[in-house]
Design an enzyme around this catalytic site. Structure first.
Site, PDB file in Angstrom:
ATOM      1  N   PHE A  56       0.825  -1.222   0.000  1.00  0.00           N
ATOM      2  CA  PHE A  56       0.000   0.000   0.000  1.00  0.00           C
ATOM      3  C   PHE A  56       0.852   1.262   0.000  1.00  0.00           C
ATOM      4  O   PHE A  56       0.419   2.304   0.485  1.00  0.00           O
ATOM      5  CB  PHE A  56      -0.969   0.016   1.201  1.00  0.00           C
ATOM      6  CG  PHE A  56      -1.761  -1.244   1.356  1.00  0.00           C
ATOM      7  CD1 PHE A  56      -2.822  -1.515   0.504  1.00  0.00           C
ATOM      8  CD2 PHE A  56      -1.448  -2.172   2.326  1.00  0.00           C
ATOM      9  CE1 PHE A  56      -3.555  -2.687   0.636  1.00  0.00           C
ATOM     10  CE2 PHE A  56      -2.170  -3.345   2.465  1.00  0.00           C
ATOM     11  CZ  PHE A  56      -3.231  -3.606   1.615  1.00  0.00           C
ATOM     12  N   HIS A  57       2.050   1.170  -0.577  1.00  0.00           N
ATOM     13  CA  HIS A  57       2.974   2.307  -0.576  1.00  0.00           C
ATOM     14  C   HIS A  57       3.240   2.773  -2.007  1.00  0.00           C
ATOM     15  O   HIS A  57       4.376   2.937  -2.429  1.00  0.00           O
ATOM     16  CB  HIS A  57       4.282   1.920   0.124  1.00  0.00           C
ATOM     17  CG  HIS A  57       4.095   1.474   1.536  1.00  0.00           C
ATOM     18  ND1 HIS A  57       4.992   0.646   2.190  1.00  0.00           N
ATOM     19  CD2 HIS A  57       3.102   1.740   2.428  1.00  0.00           C
ATOM     20  CE1 HIS A  57       4.557   0.421   3.420  1.00  0.00           C
ATOM     21  NE2 HIS A  57       3.404   1.079   3.582  1.00  0.00           N
ATOM     22  N   TYR A  58       2.190   3.013  -2.758  1.00  0.00           N
ATOM     23  CA  TYR A  58       2.294   3.392  -4.166  1.00  0.00           C
ATOM     24  C   TYR A  58       2.980   4.760  -4.279  1.00  0.00           C
ATOM     25  O   TYR A  58       2.639   5.692  -3.548  1.00  0.00           O
ATOM     26  CB  TYR A  58       0.905   3.460  -4.814  1.00  0.00           C
ATOM     27  CG  TYR A  58      -0.095   2.504  -4.203  1.00  0.00           C
ATOM     28  CD1 TYR A  58       0.139   1.124  -4.196  1.00  0.00           C
ATOM     29  CD2 TYR A  58      -1.261   2.972  -3.602  1.00  0.00           C
ATOM     30  CE1 TYR A  58      -0.784   0.255  -3.616  1.00  0.00           C
ATOM     31  CE2 TYR A  58      -2.189   2.111  -3.030  1.00  0.00           C
ATOM     32  CZ  TYR A  58      -1.938   0.749  -3.029  1.00  0.00           C
ATOM     33  OH  TYR A  58      -2.841  -0.102  -2.460  1.00  0.00           O
TER      34      TYR A  58
END
Length: 596
Positions: free
Chosen positions: A530-532
């Site tokens: 979830f670290h785009y």
């Protein structure tokens, strides 16, 4: 991934089933009355597109200048109160406060299917959905940005902006004034309720020679009890920290939710941004325009910001032309997509004394304790409170720059045969712990693009996980550390914590615990961190792939900036919420300096 069935605790099942529905109902009620008559055609000095982790900070800081009129537009609704309970974190995923993006299917990851990429569609953005972990990352990550030609973005340059936001609530950590500060708008501290297994995990790592560290201090390799963006046992999103205290008092700040920006208005001759076009999210035929005297700031996140730019005519010429979009500036928007890739397939069974499942009576007491005092188990996140940072064999062993992070998800597991992950209880109620090794210095690069010029279609997301074999090798190392080292610690054995060696169905043809098995899990059960980031990267003039300059201005277009995780040129070894807040703090000062 792991399937969980609902335990006999009826009340917990009730919460798990009804909280997501309640969130959806609240968002639906909040979107019934279009505000288009309130601001259509109005003029502001600054228009901020996206009220997420970055947008809330920028809106707050720019509206400190009383002469500037600031408009913050958010496609999602208001932040619902349920998401502020730390233990209820997973219940907001895949609800109406989540964009629920889908990646393109690929045989090399996600089992050949689409993976769901969660992202905040709510005022506060990702800081409303995330695990609240406060992790800045290693100094070398930011020094790498500077070496790429981004002056002013080295660690010593950005450290003051981390500290500017911070109000550290743990005195022993706050005392290290080199790295920490008090008095900022963002409260950072350990959770009021300390899970017993979190401390057990710390002791297991220490048995293997890893020291306890402050990962936001001078040393990162080791084990830690994490700090979180919370205050008094309640989540502190950027909305709660930066917008709510000033929303009513500042007449120059307007916040409008449930409005989707469909494009930035750009004069094609002068190449100057002068406003935005928008649509009411629930009544999409209702559209309007608002105008900016000074700047338009796109803060929609690394998946939405490139889409907004491309819909506005800024992006690769070949892609825009094929989509029927007039090209204003040919830039590599949407390229350089980076993420931290993981796999939730290493599960430890807990001995009876280590399990934290509660009776219905105790659950009720926990709820009452939290409602009255914001304390007790619901003010915690279970085993997620601990984390370890190690170096695989592929990392530089001579320096403190770990490339593997362990996220320790609490789970209630009845059946591990389906290969799916479902949360049916609050985080502190669990009987197993999932060790999720995450490759933090990933080298695989993907991209984001548009399907066509329809602003209501999701972007096309191609993450290209494990395209670089080095990521897979580092991941295998991370798995072996858990299965061969951590599982054999005396600390774990003494309390009956043991590795679940049941193979997941899509990899049952491979021997459990081998390198081939871990590689199979990586390919079949791929999981995002979830670290785009990286899709509108900053860079010097010599970098033809750079979309922004070091002031975060879009190249070739005046009065337009991007401020969010998409500006990151190379993703470092941290969660992204803290760095994005720092980026927004620094960029706000840049804007103030530019307009004086």
């Amino acid at each position: 991934m792991v399937s969980v069935a609902c335990p006999a605790t009826v009340l917990l099942c009730y919460l798990a089933w009804h909280l997501p529905k309640l969130i959806d109902q609240q968002q639906e009620i909040g979107s019934l009355f279009p505000p288009f008559r309130i601001f259509d055609g109005e003029r502001y000095d600054f228009i901020i597109v996206g009220g997420g982790s970055a947008g809330c900070v920028v809106a707050s800081r720019l509206s400190e200048i009383s002469d500037w009129k600031v408009l913050l537009l958010e496609a999602g609704g208001e932040e619902p109160p349920q998401v502020d309970v730390p233990a209820y974190t997973p219940f907001s995923w895949e609800t109406s406060v989540d964009w629920q993006f889908q990646t393109e299917p690929h045989e090399g990851y996600c089992g050949g299917k689409s993976c769901t990429w969660n992202a905040g569609k709510v005022l506060g953005g990702g800081s409303v959905l995330n695990g609240m972990i406060y992790n800045r990352g290693n100094a070398r990550s930011y020094d790498a940005w500077k070496k790429l030609g981004n002056d002013g973005w080295g660690f010593e340059d950005v450290l003051p902006y981390f500290k500017k936001s911070e109000n550290n609530g743990d005195p022993p950590i706050a005392a290290n004034s080199r790295y920490h500060a008090v008095g900022g708008l963002l409260n950072v501290q350990r959770l009021p309720y300390q899970d017993k297994n979190a401390q057990l995990i710390v002791e297991a790592f220490r048995e293997l020679g890893y020291t306890s560290v402050d990962i936001n201090g001078g040393t990162q390799t080791g084990v830690t009890l994490l700090q979180f963006t919370q205050k008094d046992g309640s989540r502190m999103s950027t909305n709660r920290a930066f917008i709510e205290p000033f929303r009513d008092g500042r007449k120059n700040l307007k916040v409008v939710t449930n409005v989707r920006v469909t494009k930035v208005l750009i004069d094609p001759n002068k190449k100057t941004a002068y406003g935005v076009e928008y649509a009411w999210e629930k009544h999409r035929h209702i559209r309007g325009k608002v105008y900016a005297n000074k700047e338009v700031i796109v803060s929609s996140g690394a998946l939405k910001s490139p889409q907004v730019l491309m819909l506005s005519g800024i992006g690769p010429r070949s892609i825009l032309s094929a989509a029927g979009i007039d090209v204003i500036e040919d830039l590599q928007v949407g390229q350089n997509l980076q993420d931290h890739v993981s796999m939730p397939g290493i599960v430890f069974k807990l001995g009876e004394k280590q399990q934290t499942l509660s009776s219905n009576q105790k659950v009720l007491r926990d709820i009452l304790e939290y409602a009255r005092h914001h304390k007790g188990p619901l003010s915690g996140t279970g085993s997620l409170e601990a984390s370890g940072y190690i170096k695989s064999r592929y990392a530089d062993q001579a320096i403190d720059y770990p490339d593997i992070e362990y996220t320790l998800l609490p789970q209630v597991v009845i059946n591990t045969s389906l290969g799916e992950i479902r949360f049916t209880t609050p985080f502190p109620e669990y009987n197993r712990i999932m060790f999720k090794p995450t490759v933090m210095l990933a080298k695989s690069i993907g991209y984001v693009t548009v399907q066509n010029k329809d602003p209501f279609l999701q972007p096309i997301i191609v993450p290209n996980c494990f395209a670089n074999i080095k990521d897979l090798n580092a991941f295998i190392d991370g798995c072996n550390f858990v299965a061969k080292n951590l599982s054999n610690t005396k600390v774990f054995k003494d309390v009956g914590v043991s590795l679940d060696t049941t193979p997941l169905p899509n990899c049952c043809h491979v021997e459990f615990g081998t390198n081939d098995y871990w590689a199979c899990l990586a390919r079949k059960y791929t999981y995002t961190g979830f670290h785009y980031s990286g899709t509108c990267k900053m860079g010097p003039d010599s970098d033809l792939a750079a979309v922004l300059d070091a002031q975060l201005r879009v190249r070739g277009v005046q009065h337009l900036r991007v401020i969010d995780a998409s500006i990151i040129p190379t993703l470092g070894n941290s969660n992204t919420n803290a760095p994005v807040i720092m980026i927004a703090e620094k960029a706000s000062d840049m804007i103030k300096e530019a307009w004086k």
